[in-house]
Design a protein around this motif. Sequence first.
Motif, PDB file in Angstrom:
ATOM      1  N   TYR A 104      -8.394  -4.130   0.033  1.00 53.34           N
ATOM      2  CA  TYR A 104      -7.049  -4.643  -0.224  1.00 53.34           C
ATOM      3  C   TYR A 104      -6.831  -6.019   0.406  1.00 53.34           C
ATOM      4  O   TYR A 104      -6.314  -6.932  -0.238  1.00 53.34           O
ATOM      5  CB  TYR A 104      -5.986  -3.668   0.291  1.00 53.34           C
ATOM      6  CG  TYR A 104      -5.693  -2.563  -0.686  1.00 53.34           C
ATOM      7  CD1 TYR A 104      -4.959  -2.806  -1.847  1.00 53.34           C
ATOM      8  CD2 TYR A 104      -6.162  -1.271  -0.470  1.00 53.34           C
ATOM      9  CE1 TYR A 104      -4.701  -1.802  -2.746  1.00 53.34           C
ATOM     10  CE2 TYR A 104      -5.907  -0.260  -1.373  1.00 53.34           C
ATOM     11  CZ  TYR A 104      -5.177  -0.536  -2.507  1.00 53.34           C
ATOM     12  OH  TYR A 104      -4.927   0.463  -3.411  1.00 53.34           O
ATOM     13  N   PHE A 163      -8.461  -0.549   3.245  1.00 54.80           N
ATOM     14  CA  PHE A 163      -7.465  -1.563   3.555  1.00 54.80           C
ATOM     15  C   PHE A 163      -8.118  -2.856   4.015  1.00 54.80           C
ATOM     16  O   PHE A 163      -7.822  -3.936   3.528  1.00 54.80           O
ATOM     17  CB  PHE A 163      -6.580  -1.023   4.687  1.00 54.80           C
ATOM     18  CG  PHE A 163      -5.175  -1.472   4.597  1.00 54.80           C
ATOM     19  CD1 PHE A 163      -4.264  -0.783   3.822  1.00 54.80           C
ATOM     20  CD2 PHE A 163      -4.751  -2.599   5.281  1.00 54.80           C
ATOM     21  CE1 PHE A 163      -2.965  -1.210   3.730  1.00 54.80           C
ATOM     22  CE2 PHE A 163      -3.448  -3.025   5.195  1.00 54.80           C
ATOM     23  CZ  PHE A 163      -2.555  -2.329   4.419  1.00 54.80           C
ATOM     24  N   ARG A 196       0.829  -1.208   0.000  1.00 55.82           N
ATOM     25  CA  ARG A 196       0.000   0.000   0.000  1.00 55.82           C
ATOM     26  C   ARG A 196       0.866   1.262   0.000  1.00 55.82           C
ATOM     27  O   ARG A 196       0.512   2.248  -0.636  1.00 55.82           O
ATOM     28  CB  ARG A 196      -0.892  -0.013   1.245  1.00 55.82           C
ATOM     29  CG  ARG A 196      -1.911   1.100   1.297  1.00 55.82           C
ATOM     30  CD  ARG A 196      -3.088   0.809   0.400  1.00 55.82           C
ATOM     31  NE  ARG A 196      -4.023   1.917   0.400  1.00 55.82           N
ATOM     32  CZ  ARG A 196      -4.054   2.833  -0.563  1.00 55.82           C
ATOM     33  NH1 ARG A 196      -3.213   2.779  -1.557  1.00 55.82           N
ATOM     34  NH2 ARG A 196      -4.939   3.809  -0.526  1.00 55.82           N
TER      35      ARG A 196
END
Lengths: 301, 309
Positions: B226, B222, B142
Amino acid sequence: MSEQTAGVIDNIADASVASGKGRIEVSHFGLSYASAEGPIEAVADAGIVVEPGEFVSIIGPSGCGKSTLLNAVAGFLKPTRGTVRVDDEPVNRPSADRGMVFQQYSLFPWKTVRENVEFGLKMKGMERSRRESAARTLLGLAGLLAFENQYPDRLSGGMKQRVGIVRALATGPKVLLLDEPFGALDAQTRIIMQQILTNMWQRLKISVLFVTHDIDEAIFLSDRVYCMTARPGTIKAEITIPLPRPRQQSMMMSSEFLALRRGLMSLISEESLKAMSGEVNDDALQGLTIDTHGHALSEMI
Amino acid sequence: MKRAVLMRSLPAPAPAALPSPVLAPQMQPPAPNVASEQSLFRINAIVRHWLLQHRDQIRTLAIGAVSLALFLLSWHFLATYRVSFHVRFTNVPTPVQVFQSLARAAHNGRLLQHVVLSCRRIALGFIIATLIAVPLGLVMGRFRFARDVIFPISEVLRPIPAIAWVPMSIMLWPSNEESIVFITFIGSFFPILLNTLHGMASVDPVLVRASQSLGANEFAIFREVYFPASLPSIFTGLTVGMGVAWVSLIAAEMISGQFGIGYFTWEAYSLVQYSDIALGMICIGVLGLSSSAIIRGIGRIVMPWKTNT
């Protein structure tokens, strides 16, 4: 059920027509980006307005920057010049106030249909049981409740986009932005989806900004259509669509519809040619510069 | 009699209903009082349907069983007749001898002790590696800065095989046990890290934008986008990492251990217990197989959207 239904509808209606909100105003919008050969201007001095509760489409040749414009309204891009405002507030980041539906199916593959619809409510901090029933209600209203526990991979393209639209509406956005949402669907499914969308809008009366390259689609759905020029994209014309509502597929054969279609078609094909100017000249447009009279091309050579 | 047949065949339809757990509740009308004959007919149909549906798997299973049996049989003949043509089967134990030594070892509990100890080392080293490598990979994927800092170090260390870490590890850690766990950790760490990174790199940007337009903040993106999007890659990393962890563990145990299944196998060689060598090897194989099966099973539970096809 009915109580919940009313609650959810209020939730959406509150944010749109009930309070008379959802006005999009883009003025003197310009966007350029750097490249090896200096800055390239994608959009230049474009201005559009979507009144509260209005359905507006942007149409133009591919690469004219219509998606760029939409992405700026969504808050994914910052304009190089000009302003983007929704209800007089400048847009500077993506937000649940502006629901977005993408051309690529953008459902989360690891979430069921219901969990996808719940997502925006979860981000708002709504507790599990409330958002679950809200999502179920919404899916029920959209006729998708039977699929609530399915994962997106098992759904057809049309179904995915229907869920995508419901997901975008679940948080009660002020405006709904759609970026060629039916572009990847086959022609038959697309027609059905257009009917579903227009009926849905008829009931919600939410402001919609819709990007497409399909002329029929734009006329069928919209109150007004903006036609964009080839790069650098700018607004070439604004056409009001006076067709009565609710819209039906049969209207697409009416003389009124066909006249609008003819007008838009000439505007667009001119721009499409301009957009392809590097690739297409008069010779190329004929397909071949010679007539083989039925002989194979290899024989002629 | 009829009831008994029914009872016995009742568990059978359960797996047949599994492939479509979602549709089942809607498609089956609530029918509490169905004639038993009718339900028997239905069960029969379901079983037949199940067999038809799983024909390929059944075929694969059957061929696999036959192939394994052939392998055992050729091993048996090669060892019994002490075949020797350059490769010498003279001292190789027969399958029966191995089985006997398994029975003996199982009886006195010695083998189990070694197995348990090895499993504990694997579990410790592997879990610690997972707990460090996965978050590290997510952060590196990230944030560019984190990747730029950590990536060069990991690239230098990565090509060093875990076995080469044995002497260093013995110096680093106060106890033998810790150093072996460390070797296992090193072995599984890099495959997990690299695959997590790979997973992060292949996240569809449209999904990130979709989550943003639904009001997700950085942490939510996140957690909700992700991480789940990287899970398939992470599990590939875990499977590979588990394999490397076993390789590293066995090597470490053979070199510096006093317990463990690797030590057991090496000790058997030193003590001229030939059937124990094969027993140790088979144990290692079975343990490796089961540990990767466990990971696959966890993967299936954690990623239900991947198996529901």
